[in-house]
Motif scaffolding. Structure first.
Motif, PDB file in Angstrom:
ATOM      1  N   CYS A  28      24.733 -13.907  -5.193  1.00 16.21           N
ATOM      2  CA  CYS A  28      24.676 -15.007  -4.236  1.00 16.21           C
ATOM      3  C   CYS A  28      24.227 -15.976  -5.092  1.00 16.21           C
ATOM      4  O   CYS A  28      24.568 -17.160  -4.646  1.00 16.21           O
ATOM      5  CB  CYS A  28      23.562 -14.721  -3.415  1.00 16.21           C
ATOM      6  N   VAL A  29      23.426 -15.909  -6.180  1.00 17.79           N
ATOM      7  CA  VAL A  29      23.122 -16.935  -6.541  1.00 17.79           C
ATOM      8  C   VAL A  29      24.641 -18.076  -7.374  1.00 17.79           C
ATOM      9  O   VAL A  29      23.566 -18.868  -7.889  1.00 17.79           O
ATOM     10  CB  VAL A  29      21.366 -16.892  -7.583  1.00 17.79           C
ATOM     11  N   LYS A  30      24.124 -17.301  -8.395  1.00 15.63           N
ATOM     12  CA  LYS A  30      25.840 -16.840  -8.956  1.00 15.63           C
ATOM     13  C   LYS A  30      27.279 -17.873  -8.472  1.00 15.63           C
ATOM     14  O   LYS A  30      27.545 -18.436  -8.865  1.00 15.63           O
ATOM     15  CB  LYS A  30      26.344 -16.158 -10.342  1.00 15.63           C
ATOM     16  N   GLY A  31      27.016 -17.154  -7.649  1.00 15.44           N
ATOM     17  CA  GLY A  31      28.534 -17.678  -6.636  1.00 15.44           C
ATOM     18  C   GLY A  31      28.091 -18.953  -6.383  1.00 15.44           C
ATOM     19  O   GLY A  31      29.558 -19.425  -5.632  1.00 15.44           O
ATOM     20  N   PHE A  32      26.785 -19.411  -4.849  1.00 17.23           N
ATOM     21  CA  PHE A  32      26.742 -20.720  -4.595  1.00 17.23           C
ATOM     22  C   PHE A  32      25.315 -20.857  -4.706  1.00 17.23           C
ATOM     23  O   PHE A  32      25.046 -20.928  -4.048  1.00 17.23           O
ATOM     24  CB  PHE A  32      27.030 -20.153  -2.880  1.00 17.23           C
ATOM     25  N   PRO A  33      25.245 -21.516  -6.123  1.00 15.45           N
ATOM     26  CA  PRO A  33      24.038 -22.021  -6.699  1.00 15.45           C
ATOM     27  C   PRO A  33      23.293 -23.444  -5.288  1.00 15.45           C
ATOM     28  O   PRO A  33      22.811 -23.352  -5.170  1.00 15.45           O
ATOM     29  CB  PRO A  33      24.233 -22.506  -7.212  1.00 15.45           C
ATOM     30  N   SER A  34      24.520 -23.545  -4.744  1.00 17.63           N
ATOM     31  CA  SER A  34      23.920 -25.122  -4.150  1.00 17.63           C
ATOM     32  C   SER A  34      23.075 -24.104  -2.292  1.00 17.63           C
ATOM     33  O   SER A  34      22.424 -25.308  -1.877  1.00 17.63           O
ATOM     34  CB  SER A  34      24.813 -26.005  -3.572  1.00 17.63           C
ATOM     35  N   VAL A  35      23.636 -23.811  -2.561  1.00 19.69           N
ATOM     36  CA  VAL A  35      23.155 -22.943  -0.958  1.00 19.69           C
ATOM     37  C   VAL A  35      21.843 -22.141  -1.308  1.00 19.69           C
ATOM     38  O   VAL A  35      20.717 -21.831  -0.292  1.00 19.69           O
ATOM     39  CB  VAL A  35      24.029 -21.782  -0.255  1.00 19.69           C
ATOM     40  N   PHE A  36      21.939 -20.823  -2.547  1.00 24.00           N
ATOM     41  CA  PHE A  36      21.061 -19.572  -3.237  1.00 24.00           C
ATOM     42  C   PHE A  36      20.571 -20.137  -4.381  1.00 24.00           C
ATOM     43  O   PHE A  36      20.815 -20.098  -5.191  1.00 24.00           O
ATOM     44  CB  PHE A  36      21.728 -18.632  -3.283  1.00 24.00           C
ATOM     45  N   ASN A  37      18.737 -20.946  -4.134  1.00 25.62           N
ATOM     46  CA  ASN A  37      18.471 -21.611  -5.350  1.00 25.62           C
ATOM     47  C   ASN A  37      16.924 -20.755  -5.646  1.00 25.62           C
ATOM     48  O   ASN A  37      15.828 -21.234  -4.634  1.00 25.62           O
ATOM     49  CB  ASN A  37      18.820 -22.824  -5.377  1.00 25.62           C
ATOM     50  N   LEU A  38      16.780 -19.918  -6.194  1.00 23.90           N
ATOM     51  CA  LEU A  38      16.026 -19.354  -6.603  1.00 23.90           C
ATOM     52  C   LEU A  38      14.599 -20.914  -6.923  1.00 23.90           C
ATOM     53  O   LEU A  38      13.075 -20.350  -6.637  1.00 23.90           O
ATOM     54  CB  LEU A  38      15.714 -18.481  -7.802  1.00 23.90           C
ATOM     55  N   SER A  39      14.866 -21.766  -7.677  1.00 29.83           N
ATOM     56  CA  SER A  39      13.937 -22.628  -8.088  1.00 29.83           C
ATOM     57  C   SER A  39      12.795 -23.451  -6.748  1.00 29.83           C
ATOM     58  O   SER A  39      13.020 -23.884  -6.542  1.00 29.83           O
ATOM     59  CB  SER A  39      14.582 -23.168  -8.868  1.00 29.83           C
TER      60      SER A  39
END
Length: 81
Positions: A28-39
């Motif tokens: 999720c985070v690596k593939g779509f960082p604009s949507v899934f952003n842990l920070s």
């Protein structure tokens, strides 16, 4: 809904995350960082992509921890949330 599930509401699609199922593959985070952003809080922003783009990406989740429900596309297949 389990207490380990959280719903992130968007204008065209809602995303549900089940932390008990997550295997932390990072798809999720690596593939779509604009949507899934842990920070960021909340870490899921369903409005940062089109419902179609987001649904295709969520379908790649290897654990099934991410699910979605489209709100306005009558031709979509709604996943159980």
């Amino acid at each position: 809904m389990s207490s380990e599930q959280k719903v992130y509401y968007g204008k065209d699609i809602n995303v549900t995350f089940n932390s008990e199922k997550c295997i932390h593959s990072g798809v999720c985070v690596k593939g779509f960082p604009s949507v899934f952003n842990l920070s960021k809080r909340p870490w899921v922003n369903p409005d940062a992509a089109t419902a179609e783009e987001l649904a295709r990406h969520i379908d790649k989740c290897p654990s099934g921890a991410l699910k979605y429900a489209r709100l306005s596309d009558e031709h979509s297949t709604m996943q159980e949330v």
